[in-house]
Enzyme design. Structure first.
Site, mmCIF file in Angstrom:
data_model
loop_
_atom_site.group_PDB
_atom_site.id
_atom_site.type_symbol
_atom_site.label_atom_id
_atom_site.label_comp_id
_atom_site.label_asym_id
_atom_site.label_seq_id
_atom_site.Cartn_x
_atom_site.Cartn_y
_atom_site.Cartn_z
ATOM 1 N N HIS A 1 6.477 -27.909 -20.970
ATOM 2 C CA HIS A 1 6.580 -27.179 -19.701
ATOM 3 C C HIS A 1 7.138 -28.066 -18.601
ATOM 4 O O HIS A 1 7.063 -29.291 -18.679
ATOM 5 C CB HIS A 1 5.241 -26.573 -19.303
ATOM 6 N N HIS B 1 6.663 -29.536 -15.765
ATOM 7 C CA HIS B 1 5.914 -30.303 -14.775
ATOM 8 C C HIS B 1 6.307 -31.766 -14.899
ATOM 9 O O HIS B 1 6.709 -32.211 -15.979
ATOM 10 C CB HIS B 1 4.402 -30.159 -14.988
ATOM 11 N N ASP C 1 4.897 -34.512 -15.326
ATOM 12 C CA ASP C 1 4.317 -35.432 -16.307
ATOM 13 C C ASP C 1 4.799 -35.159 -17.734
ATOM 14 O O ASP C 1 4.425 -35.878 -18.663
ATOM 15 C CB ASP C 1 2.777 -35.448 -16.235
ATOM 16 N N HIS C 2 5.616 -34.140 -17.924
ATOM 17 C CA HIS C 2 6.166 -33.846 -19.262
ATOM 18 C C HIS C 2 7.688 -33.678 -19.239
ATOM 19 O O HIS C 2 8.331 -33.707 -20.277
ATOM 20 C CB HIS C 2 5.514 -32.581 -19.835
ATOM 21 N N HIS D 1 0.385 -21.523 -17.052
ATOM 22 C CA HIS D 1 0.382 -22.879 -16.479
ATOM 23 C C HIS D 1 1.737 -23.142 -15.802
ATOM 24 O O HIS D 1 1.809 -23.711 -14.719
ATOM 25 C CB HIS D 1 0.095 -23.881 -17.588
ATOM 26 N N TYR E 1 -4.924 -22.226 -9.541
ATOM 27 C CA TYR E 1 -4.041 -21.091 -9.285
ATOM 28 C C TYR E 1 -4.818 -19.880 -8.775
ATOM 29 O O TYR E 1 -5.993 -19.678 -9.114
ATOM 30 C CB TYR E 1 -3.297 -20.685 -10.572
ATOM 31 N N HIS F 1 -1.210 -33.065 -23.575
ATOM 32 C CA HIS F 1 -2.155 -34.074 -23.057
ATOM 33 C C HIS F 1 -3.061 -34.539 -24.193
ATOM 34 O O HIS F 1 -3.657 -33.710 -24.897
ATOM 35 C CB HIS F 1 -3.021 -33.485 -21.938
HETATM 36 ZN ZN ZN Z 1 1.396 -29.195 -16.446
#
Ligand code: ZN
Length: 294
Positions: free
Chosen positions: A95, A97, A99-100, A171, A202, A236
């Protein structure tokens, strides 16, 4: 193995709430030596932020690019395993974001690979996380061009390796769970790379964080429950007890600790309950606030 509820909440929220240079993000981005999970499936990510390499004679598939600062680790890890970054032909993402997806631009430049993503996450990838439905322009990363859009249930093929996309939105709008099959020691395993199913902070009731987000989460949990899973992985490490399993594997534990269909079900149940708890709390709060003053 049980989830440390607070640890996960704080790791995930902090990874999202701050940039990559803060202490919490650095704690998730510690280098660890790469290793073979099973067959032609390798771990090339950091201690908490996962990244996976699937090798084939026709080139390799890399799933997730970590933070901006994870990309050099991933490159080193691929080299340490004896593969070449230039042999990576396909880049995938769980996804959009930071951190990925933060390292994807760099990894794409170094490899020349084709980036394949869902339509829901292609725009945030191209915008480098700008104009996010929850975080606005606060959690940005280097923009990266998406070369091919993949739809729900479609597959990507490289050599004999087939990776199938299952949209698990909520997410992020285009959050994607990838599945494949990996053969190891004469057995074939169903592998699930589950996209993050967390609802963070959210808005799920009233003016939703994006229209339809609550229905998307409900759909996501029903999709996850239907996927056959032997080897359970996610974006994660804490979601799939990565560090514990890694230690067991390196100690030579048999059967392979990453074969964990029960853990996969516990993961789904945990985050489905968390989602419904948040939904219920928001519904109660909304009901109180709309009650006429006495
Ligand atoms: Zn995320």
């Amino acid at each position: 193995m049980k989830y440390s509820y607070l640890l996960i909440a704080s790791l995930v929220l902090n990874s999202i709430a701050f940039g990559q240079a803060d202490e919490k993000s650095r704690a998730m981005n510690k280098p660890i030596p790469p290793f073979r999970i099973a067959g032609n499936l390798y771990y090339v990510g950091a201690n908490e932020i996962s990244s996976f390499l699937i090798t084939t004679p026709k080139g390799h598939i890399l799933l997730d690019g970590g933070f901006v600062k994870t990309a050099p680790q991933i490159e080193r890890n691929i080299a340490q395993l004896g593969f070449k970054i230039e042999e990576v032909k396909i880049l995938l993402n769980s996804h959009a974001h930071l951190d990925h997806a933060g390292g994807l631009a760099e990894l794409k430049k170094k490899s020349g690979a084709k980036l394949i993503a869902s339509s829901g996450d292609a725009e945030p990838l191209r915008r480098g996380g700008r104009n996010d439905f929850r975080f606005g322009d606060t959690l940005i990363f280097p923009p990266v061009e998406v070369d091919q859009i993949i739809a729900d249930g479609e597959s990507v093929r490289l050599g004999d390796q087939i990776m199938t996309a299952h949209l698990t939105p909520g997410h992020t709008r285009g959050n994607t769970t990838w599945t494949t099959k990996i053969s190891d020691n004469g057995k074939t395993y169903d592998v699930v790379f589950a996209g993050s199913p967390t609802a963070l902070d959210y808005q799920l009731v009233g003016k939703e964080s994006y229209p339809g987000i609550t229905a998307d989460f409900e759909k996501t949990f029903s999709v996850l429950k239907k996927l056959p899973c032997d080897i359970f992985l996610s974006d994660h490490g804490t979601f799939y007890w990565f560090l514990e399993k890694r230690e067991k594997l390196l100690r030579g534990e048999n059967p392979n600790p990453f074969i964990d269909p029960d853990g996969y079900r516990r993961f789904i149940n945990h985050f489905e309950k968390e989602f419904h708890d948040k939904l219920d709390a928001q519904r109660r709060a909304a009901a109180l606030s709309t009650r006429a003053p006495e």
